[in-house]
Every structure is written in structure tokens, then in C-alpha cells.
Scaffold this motif. Structure first.
Motif, PDB file in Angstrom:
ATOM      1  N   GLU A 153       1.101  -1.068  -0.063  1.00  0.00           N
ATOM      2  CA  GLU A 153       0.307   0.015   0.115  1.00  0.00           C
ATOM      3  C   GLU A 153       0.796   0.975  -0.281  1.00  0.00           C
ATOM      4  O   GLU A 153       2.241   1.199   1.094  1.00  0.00           O
ATOM      5  N   VAL A 154       1.105   2.525  -0.621  1.00  0.00           N
ATOM      6  CA  VAL A 154       1.300   3.766  -0.776  1.00  0.00           C
ATOM      7  C   VAL A 154       0.433   4.746  -0.138  1.00  0.00           C
ATOM      8  O   VAL A 154      -0.391   4.295   0.391  1.00  0.00           O
ATOM      9  N   ASN A 202       0.794   7.670   0.724  1.00  0.00           N
ATOM     10  CA  ASN A 202      -0.059   8.938   0.190  1.00  0.00           C
ATOM     11  C   ASN A 202      -0.822   8.772  -1.420  1.00  0.00           C
ATOM     12  O   ASN A 202      -0.139   9.453  -1.857  1.00  0.00           O
ATOM     13  N   PRO A 203      -1.043   7.612  -1.710  1.00  0.00           N
ATOM     14  CA  PRO A 203      -1.510   7.834  -3.491  1.00  0.00           C
ATOM     15  C   PRO A 203      -2.292   8.722  -4.359  1.00  0.00           C
ATOM     16  O   PRO A 203      -3.162   9.388  -3.125  1.00  0.00           O
ATOM     17  N   ARG A 248      -2.342   9.103  -7.422  1.00  0.00           N
ATOM     18  CA  ARG A 248      -2.587   8.473  -8.887  1.00  0.00           C
ATOM     19  C   ARG A 248      -3.425   7.194  -9.370  1.00  0.00           C
ATOM     20  O   ARG A 248      -2.595   6.551  -8.761  1.00  0.00           O
ATOM     21  N   ALA A 249      -4.618   7.026  -8.942  1.00  0.00           N
ATOM     22  CA  ALA A 249      -5.065   5.748  -9.658  1.00  0.00           C
ATOM     23  C   ALA A 249      -5.999   5.972 -11.531  1.00  0.00           C
ATOM     24  O   ALA A 249      -6.724   6.512 -11.819  1.00  0.00           O
ATOM     25  N   LYS A 286      -7.235  11.663  -4.918  1.00  0.00           N
ATOM     26  CA  LYS A 286      -6.540  11.073  -5.999  1.00  0.00           C
ATOM     27  C   LYS A 286      -7.006  11.426  -7.608  1.00  0.00           C
ATOM     28  O   LYS A 286      -8.039  11.621  -7.789  1.00  0.00           O
ATOM     29  N   THR A 321       5.029   7.805 -10.292  1.00  0.00           N
ATOM     30  CA  THR A 321       3.956   8.388 -10.163  1.00  0.00           C
ATOM     31  C   THR A 321       4.101   9.762 -10.862  1.00  0.00           C
ATOM     32  O   THR A 321       3.730  10.385 -11.892  1.00  0.00           O
ATOM     33  N   ASP A 351      -0.482   4.889  -8.603  1.00  0.00           N
ATOM     34  CA  ASP A 351      -0.855   3.815  -7.634  1.00  0.00           C
ATOM     35  C   ASP A 351      -1.511   3.098  -7.181  1.00  0.00           C
ATOM     36  O   ASP A 351      -1.112   2.174  -5.912  1.00  0.00           O
ATOM     37  N   GLU A 352      -3.001   2.490  -7.559  1.00  0.00           N
ATOM     38  CA  GLU A 352      -3.517   1.798  -7.399  1.00  0.00           C
ATOM     39  C   GLU A 352      -4.275   1.583  -8.574  1.00  0.00           C
ATOM     40  O   GLU A 352      -4.151   2.180 -10.495  1.00  0.00           O
ATOM     41  N   ARG A 369     -10.758  -3.579  -6.577  1.00  0.00           N
ATOM     42  CA  ARG A 369      -9.469  -3.106  -6.723  1.00  0.00           C
ATOM     43  C   ARG A 369      -8.033  -4.408  -7.032  1.00  0.00           C
ATOM     44  O   ARG A 369      -8.326  -5.325  -6.747  1.00  0.00           O
TER      45      ARG A 369
END
Length: 310
Positions: free
Chosen positions: A70-71, A73-74, A76-77, A112, A165, A171-172, A192
Motif C-alpha cells: 500500500e502506498v 499517500n496515493p 493517482r489511480a 486521487k 507517479t 498507485d492503484e 481494486r
């Protein structure tokens, strides 16, 4: 034949021709559902077991990997939306698009940035009409997808996950598709895919996906390394999950088409009955009018003859 009766006859012929077309499309969709169901049944266990294997590797090592980490502070998805290339399937594509819109709003509310990938002409047309940005799209195979199609779609998504990123990576990775529950029930869902969610008991699953079985996962020794194993499993995992989603969506689309065409066929039958009653009423009105005119003419002739005799 009167003008009104000709109108009804013409409409009956038109609706009858439409009914034949919708009935044929219903039968074609019904025949395709059987094949699609078999493909879903064959691919789902593979996707589930591969998810279980990835979970076992992830829980058995402390390696940080894009597949499981898990990132903090994501930012971008990526969202992969699966729609249809063709219409005449009721609300199939629109329901999937609405589910993607809800997911996009939720991700944006979490701060995000969302990049969208689309499969199917209906989704592409929807985003083009509203001038929404689409990172990449694919069309032409939604009715009968193959594993090669899933690999083609997965390649840029895997590359985006592995990139930083700052260089355009994500990130997701999320996927929106229509799950085939039964012949009468198909529901849009969002999962996800990456990073893989790991539950507290060591079991792993993507949101709403078939997870690892409820049992203690085995411990492994990794050669050459856990990171190398995860690197090898990452594309297989993403490809299998996308392939299963494509098959689920194809089966759902055929079921939705069958249901829509059956409804259209039934409606055409009811319309033909209504038009036939109206045509019969118009014909009876014409016959009554003709009889009235004959009786009136005969009566007038009788009156004229009687007058001449006097």
C-alpha cells in the motif's frame, strides 16, 4: 380498401418484420450465453487460485512490491471500464458507466487523480461525447474476448503500475465490469486489482473478488527471491483477473441482450394484436358504411320507382 385500413395493414407488416428480427436476435444471444457461461466457469477457478498463490507469496515475505504494498499517500489511480461494442442490451453499458462514475467520484474525493482506460465502443462514445479524457481504449472483442485480448489490455496497465507517479505511473488499479450472477441478474461491480488487499488473517482478495480460501496459507522458500516471484506473478495475476472480468461482462451482455430482445418481441406481439383489432374495427366500419350506402341507394331507387308509377 379504405385509407385507414391500409395504414393499419402497413404497420402490422412493419411490426411483424421487426418481431422476426428481435426473435432471431434473442435466439442468437441465448445460444451465446451457454458458451460464455462455460468460459466463465472455466476461468474463475484459475483466477481465484492465482490470487491465492499471490497472497501466499505476499504473506510469506517482507518484500515491498507494487503488487501488495500500500502506498502511504496515493496520488493517482487507474480505472479500467468494460462496456459493450454493441447496443440492444438494455441498460448494460449505461449501468457499468454509472458505476465507473461513482468510483471516479469516490477516488477524487479521496484526493486521487484518476486516469481512465476503456474497453468497448459504448464507453468510448460516452466519454468522447462528453469530452472526457481517456488514456487508452480498446474495441472490437467484447462479445467474444480471448486471453490474448486480456494480455493486450493488461500490458499498459502493468507498465503504469510499475512506473513512478512523477513519470505518469499510478498507485492503484481498479476495474469496473458487469458480474454475471444468473440469467436474470447481472450487476456492475468495481474491484481494486492493485495493490492486492491483505486481510488481517493473512487471506488476500481484491475488493469483491473471489479470495483465497479460508485456510492457513503455506509457507514458501523463494528462489531466486520473493521479489522475483512477485515480478513473475504480477502480469499473470492482472491478466487473469482482466480476462475473467471480460468473460463475466460478455456473459452479462448476452443475457441483457436476450432479455431486451425478448421484451421487444413480446411488445411487438402485443402491438400486432392491438393493430389487428383496430384493423378489424376499421374493416367492419367500412363494411357497415357500404351496406348503409347500398340500402340507402336501394331505398332511393324504390322511392323513385313508386313515384313514377303514380
Amino acid at each position: 380498401m379504405g385509407a385507414q385500413l391500409r395504414v393499419y395493414k402497413r404497420r402490422i407488416r412493419s411490426v411483424t418484420a421487426t418481431k422476426k428480427i428481435t426473435k432471431a436476435m434473442e435466439m442468437i444471444a441465448a445460444s451465446r450465453i451457454v458458451k460464455a457461461q462455460r468460459q466463465v466457469a472455466a476461468s474463475t477457478p484459475y483466477a481465484s487460485e492465482l490470487t491465492r498463490a499471490v497472497t501466499a507469496v505476499a504473506t510469506g515475505s517482507n518484500t515491498k512490491h507494487a503488487l501488495t504494498t500500500e502506498v502511504a499517500n496515493p496520488v493517482r489511480a487507474a480505472v479500467l471500464l468494460i462496456t459493450s461494442d454493441r447496443g440492444l442490451a438494455g441498460g448494460y453499458s449505461s449501468n457499468a458507466i454509472k458505476a465507473a462514475d461513482r468510483l471516479t467520484e469516490r477516488l477524487r474525493s479521496e484526493g486521487k487523480e484518476v486516469t481512465t482506460y476503456i474497453i468497448g465502443r459504448k464507453g468510448v462514445a460516452y466519454y468522447d461525447f462528453r469530452e472526457r479524457p481517456v488514456t487508452q481504449s480498446w474495441t472490437g472483442f467484447t462479445d467474444s474476448p480471448t486471453y490474448a485480448d486480456a494480455k493486450m489490455v493488461a500490458a499498459p496497465l502493468i507498465e503504469a503500475v510499475q512506473q513512478d507517479t512523477a513519470e505518469g505511473g499510478v498507485d492503484e488499479l481498479h476495474i469496473v465490469f458487469t458480474e454475471f450472477v444468473s440469467m436474470m441478474t447481472q450487476q456492475p461491480v468495481d474491484d481494486r486489482l492493485l495493490p492486492l488487499s491483505l486481510a488481517a488473517d493473512g487471506q488476500g482478495a481484491s475488493d469483491g473478488a473471489a479470495a483465497a480460501k479460508a485456510e492457513i496459507l503455506p509457507l514458501y522458500d523463494f528462489e531466486p527471491s520473493a521479489e522475483g516471484v512477485l515480478d513473475a506473478l504480477l502480469p499473470r495475476y492482472v491478466e487473469s483477473r482482466i480476462y475473467n472480468a471480460l468473460l463475466q461482462s460478455a456473459a452479462s451482455k448476452h443475457a441483457a441482450t436476450r432479455r431486451a430482445m425478448k421484451s421487444a418481441t413480446d411488445n411487438a406481439g402485443e402491438l400486432i394484436k392491438t393493430l389487428s383489432r383496430l384493423a378489424n374495427a376499421a374493416r367492419q366500419a367500412e363494411i357497415t358504411q357500404e351496406i348503409s350506402e347500398i340500402v340507402g341507394g336501394a331505398s332511393a331507387m324504390a322511392d323513385a320507382t313508386a313515384g313514377s308509377d303514380r
